[in-house]
Design a protein around this motif. Structure first.
Motif, PDB file in Angstrom:
ATOM      1  N   THR A   8     -12.216  52.534 -15.487  1.00 56.88           N
ATOM      2  CA  THR A   8     -13.675  52.457 -15.566  1.00 56.88           C
ATOM      3  C   THR A   8     -14.186  51.882 -14.252  1.00 56.88           C
ATOM      4  N   SER A   9     -15.472  51.633 -14.197  1.00 57.69           N
ATOM      5  CA  SER A   9     -16.027  50.963 -13.018  1.00 57.69           C
ATOM      6  C   SER A   9     -16.016  49.447 -13.198  1.00 57.69           C
ATOM      7  N   ASP A  10     -15.725  48.974 -14.420  1.00 58.60           N
ATOM      8  CA  ASP A  10     -15.633  47.532 -14.657  1.00 58.60           C
ATOM      9  C   ASP A  10     -14.463  46.945 -13.879  1.00 58.60           C
ATOM     10  N   VAL A 129      -8.221  57.031  -0.740  1.00 57.94           N
ATOM     11  CA  VAL A 129      -8.223  57.485  -2.127  1.00 57.94           C
ATOM     12  C   VAL A 129      -9.312  58.523  -2.343  1.00 57.94           C
ATOM     13  N   LYS A 130      -9.089  59.328  -3.358  1.00 59.43           N
ATOM     14  CA  LYS A 130     -10.105  60.259  -3.856  1.00 59.43           C
ATOM     15  C   LYS A 130     -10.466  59.777  -5.246  1.00 59.43           C
ATOM     16  N   ILE A 131     -11.747  59.555  -5.486  1.00 60.18           N
ATOM     17  CA  ILE A 131     -12.212  59.079  -6.792  1.00 60.18           C
ATOM     18  C   ILE A 131     -13.123  60.145  -7.390  1.00 60.18           C
ATOM     19  N   SER A 132     -12.830  60.528  -8.627  1.00 61.79           N
ATOM     20  CA  SER A 132     -13.659  61.514  -9.297  1.00 61.79           C
ATOM     21  C   SER A 132     -13.949  61.046 -10.723  1.00 61.79           C
ATOM     22  N   GLU A 133     -15.136  61.382 -11.206  1.00 57.61           N
ATOM     23  CA  GLU A 133     -15.492  61.057 -12.581  1.00 57.61           C
ATOM     24  C   GLU A 133     -14.821  62.064 -13.500  1.00 57.61           C
ATOM     25  N   ILE A 134     -14.314  61.571 -14.613  1.00 51.77           N
ATOM     26  CA  ILE A 134     -13.636  62.450 -15.572  1.00 51.77           C
ATOM     27  C   ILE A 134     -14.646  62.889 -16.622  1.00 51.77           C
TER      28      ILE A 134
END
Length: 134
Positions: A8-10, A129-134
């Motif tokens: 999560t973003s937490d 890093v590559k960050i993507s929303e699921i």
């Protein structure tokens, strides 16, 4: 080798890194957010994953080194990802956004490894890093 985390973003208080999917859903259970049916299924799922996915031994000591686990992009790591349907559904159902962070280099100093995952400390500040929303 590629590595990935589902989170999560937490930010977790212990690791100071985004909270992983297992802990996230566990916290929903602890907060009594899930329905009774969902909670019962959580305990079934948790029991299954505790049998199939090795629990790094440092967790028994409360994770004193503040390690962060990453799945390995291997057939075993991908299999676990595919089996996380319940966890992903609970996050979606209860409004928790999930992200997938991926990298192609070791994300830090490896203190644990099995066929599914690694655990690292001293994560590189310059990690690409590559960050993507699921």
């Amino acid at each position: 080798m590629k590595y990935f985390r589902i989170h999560t973003s937490d930010i977790a208080w212990l690791t100071k890194k985004p909270r992983g999917i297992f802990t996230t859903v566990g916290k929903l259970v602890d907060a009594k957010t899930l329905t009774e049916e969902d909670t019962a299924e959580y305990w079934k799922q948790r029991e299954y994953f505790e049998k199939v996915l090795p629990v790094p031994p440092f967790y028994e000591k409360g994770n004193p080194d503040h390690a962060v686990t990453w799945f390995k992009d291997t057939p075993q790591g991908q299999d676990i990802w595919n089996q996380l349907t319940f966890y992903r559904e609970m996050c979606s159902k209860y409004g928790v956004k999930l992200y997938k962070t991926e990298c192609t280099t070791l994300p830090g100093q490896v203190i644990y490894e099995d066929e599914f995952q690694i655990a690292v400390i001293n994560e590189s500040e310059e990690l690409d890093v590559k960050i993507s929303e699921i």
